[in-house]
Design a protein around this motif. Structure first.
Motif, PDB file in Angstrom:
ATOM      1  N   ALA A 103       2.604   3.074  -1.825  1.00 23.91           N
ATOM      2  CA  ALA A 103       4.035   2.862  -1.642  1.00 23.91           C
ATOM      3  C   ALA A 103       4.406   3.154  -0.204  1.00 23.91           C
ATOM      4  CB  ALA A 103       4.821   3.761  -2.586  1.00 23.91           C
ATOM      5  N   PHE A 104       5.251   2.305   0.347  1.00 27.78           N
ATOM      6  CA  PHE A 104       5.700   2.451   1.721  1.00 27.78           C
ATOM      7  C   PHE A 104       7.220   2.546   1.717  1.00 27.78           C
ATOM      8  CE2 PHE A 104       1.567   1.733   3.456  1.00 27.78           C
ATOM      9  CZ  PHE A 104       0.942   0.911   2.538  1.00 27.78           C
ATOM     10  N   PHE A 105       7.728   3.265   2.709  1.00 24.37           N
ATOM     11  CA  PHE A 105       9.144   3.571   2.722  1.00 24.37           C
ATOM     12  C   PHE A 105       9.861   2.934   3.897  1.00 24.37           C
ATOM     13  CE2 PHE A 105       9.753   6.623  -0.649  1.00 24.37           C
ATOM     14  CZ  PHE A 105       8.456   7.012  -0.940  1.00 24.37           C
ATOM     15  N   GLY A 106      11.122   2.552   3.645  1.00 23.49           N
ATOM     16  CA  GLY A 106      12.007   2.215   4.734  1.00 23.49           C
ATOM     17  C   GLY A 106      12.383   3.473   5.493  1.00 23.49           C
ATOM     18  N   GLN A 107      13.102   3.292   6.595  1.00 26.21           N
ATOM     19  CA  GLN A 107      13.427   4.451   7.445  1.00 26.21           C
ATOM     20  C   GLN A 107      14.531   5.312   6.859  1.00 26.21           C
ATOM     21  OE1 GLN A 107      14.298   1.321   8.024  1.00 26.21           O
ATOM     22  NE2 GLN A 107      16.012   1.147   9.459  1.00 26.21           N
TER      23      GLN A 107
ATOM     24  N   ARG B  98       5.798   1.074 -14.598  1.00 23.72           N
ATOM     25  CA  ARG B  98       6.671   0.955 -13.449  1.00 23.72           C
ATOM     26  C   ARG B  98       6.026   1.444 -12.157  1.00 23.72           C
ATOM     27  NH1 ARG B  98       8.764   5.890 -12.219  1.00 23.72           N
ATOM     28  NH2 ARG B  98       8.925   7.483 -13.847  1.00 23.72           N
ATOM     29  N   ARG B  99       4.988   2.247 -12.269  1.00 19.08           N
ATOM     30  CA  ARG B  99       4.204   2.700 -11.111  1.00 19.08           C
ATOM     31  C   ARG B  99       4.984   3.518 -10.107  1.00 19.08           C
ATOM     32  NH1 ARG B  99       0.386  -2.431  -9.417  1.00 19.08           N
ATOM     33  NH2 ARG B  99      -0.017  -3.178 -11.511  1.00 19.08           N
ATOM     34  N   ALA B 100       6.183   3.947 -10.418  1.00 16.27           N
ATOM     35  CA  ALA B 100       6.941   4.736  -9.452  1.00 16.27           C
ATOM     36  C   ALA B 100       6.313   6.112  -9.277  1.00 16.27           C
ATOM     37  CB  ALA B 100       8.384   4.883  -9.916  1.00 16.27           C
ATOM     38  N   LEU B 101       6.497   6.685  -8.112  1.00 13.19           N
ATOM     39  CA  LEU B 101       5.925   7.980  -7.788  1.00 13.19           C
ATOM     40  C   LEU B 101       6.837   9.110  -8.237  1.00 13.19           C
ATOM     41  CD1 LEU B 101       4.750   7.164  -4.163  1.00 13.19           C
ATOM     42  CD2 LEU B 101       3.278   7.485  -6.147  1.00 13.19           C
TER      43      LEU B 101
END
Lengths: 114, 113
Positions: A103-107, B98-101
């Motif tokens: 998972a990658f995040f916006g700023q 959903r694979r959410a962390l």
């Protein structure tokens, strides 16, 4: 990885108003999520933005307060409605790629409600 | 649902020493465990991750270990440097649904020069 553009980066809003946060990704992604990070705290999942259907909300978060749209595989919006000072937080868009769980995040959007 | 606990909440080490951060998770179905580094005012950045079919993974000065039986995993940073100072978050998820962390509460690491 993915390039995620989130805007606005910050805003100061009057209580009772609403703010819409946009998240744009440079490639099609399967999963998009919205998190809240209160000052000095960890990240809490608000909802999963589902393309073409209603978002899936976590316990404690409701659609009337945090309506979410996801019209396609690269874009989503989160609205914080009828804001109060308790909504002051950083709101983060996150994406998951087609393969794997990374998972990658916006700023992030730093919201202050006065 | 999943619950992730993280310890310690703060950690101060001397430059060159090692740092260890530990997390436990509750859902035995979780099978993906990433670690994120968040510097002040910036977004969380993925630094390393591990899946449940692996017991250990290393990337230069960073390593992660996983004990599925005990449901805990740890981040190890060797030869710490001042630029390692940040807040570190562990997380857990499944590769289905959903694979959410689900995130731990975070550890503020301070490396003293």
């Amino acid at each position: 990885s993915a390039v995620i553009s989130q805007k606005p980066s910050r805003d100061i809003c009057q209580r009772g108003t609403s703010l819409t946060i946009q998240c744009q990704v440079d490639s099609q992604v399967t999963m998009m999520f919205w998190y809240r990070q209160q000052p000095g705290q960890s990240l809490t999942l608000i909802a999963t933005a589902n393309q073409g259907s209603e978002a899936t909300y976590e316990s404690g978060f409701v659609i009337d307060k945090f309506p979410i749209s996801r019209p396609n595989l690269t874009f989503s919006t989160l609205t914080v409605s009828n804001m109060s000072p308790e909504d002051s937080s950083i709101y983060l868009c996150s994406v998951g790629l087609r393969e794997g769980n990374e998972a990658f995040f916006g700023q992030g959007t730093r919201l202050t409600v006065v | 649902g999943e619950n992730v606990e993280q310890h310690p909440s703060t950690l101060s080490v001397q430059e060159g020493d090692s740092a260890v951060i530990k997390c436990t998770y509750s859902d035995s179905a979780s099978n993906y465990f990433p670690w994120y580094k968040q510097e002040l005012g910036k977004r969380p950045q993925l630094i390393i991750d591990i899946r449940s079919n692996v017991g250990e993974k290393k990337d230069q000065r960073i390593a992660v270990t996983l004990n599925k039986t005990a449901k805990h995993f740890s981040l190890h940073i060797t030869e710490t440097q001042p630029e390692d100072s940040a807040v570190y978050f562990c997380a857990a998820s499944k590769d289905t649904g959903r694979r959410a962390l689900t995130f731990g509460s975070g550890t503020r690491l301070q490396v003293q020069p």
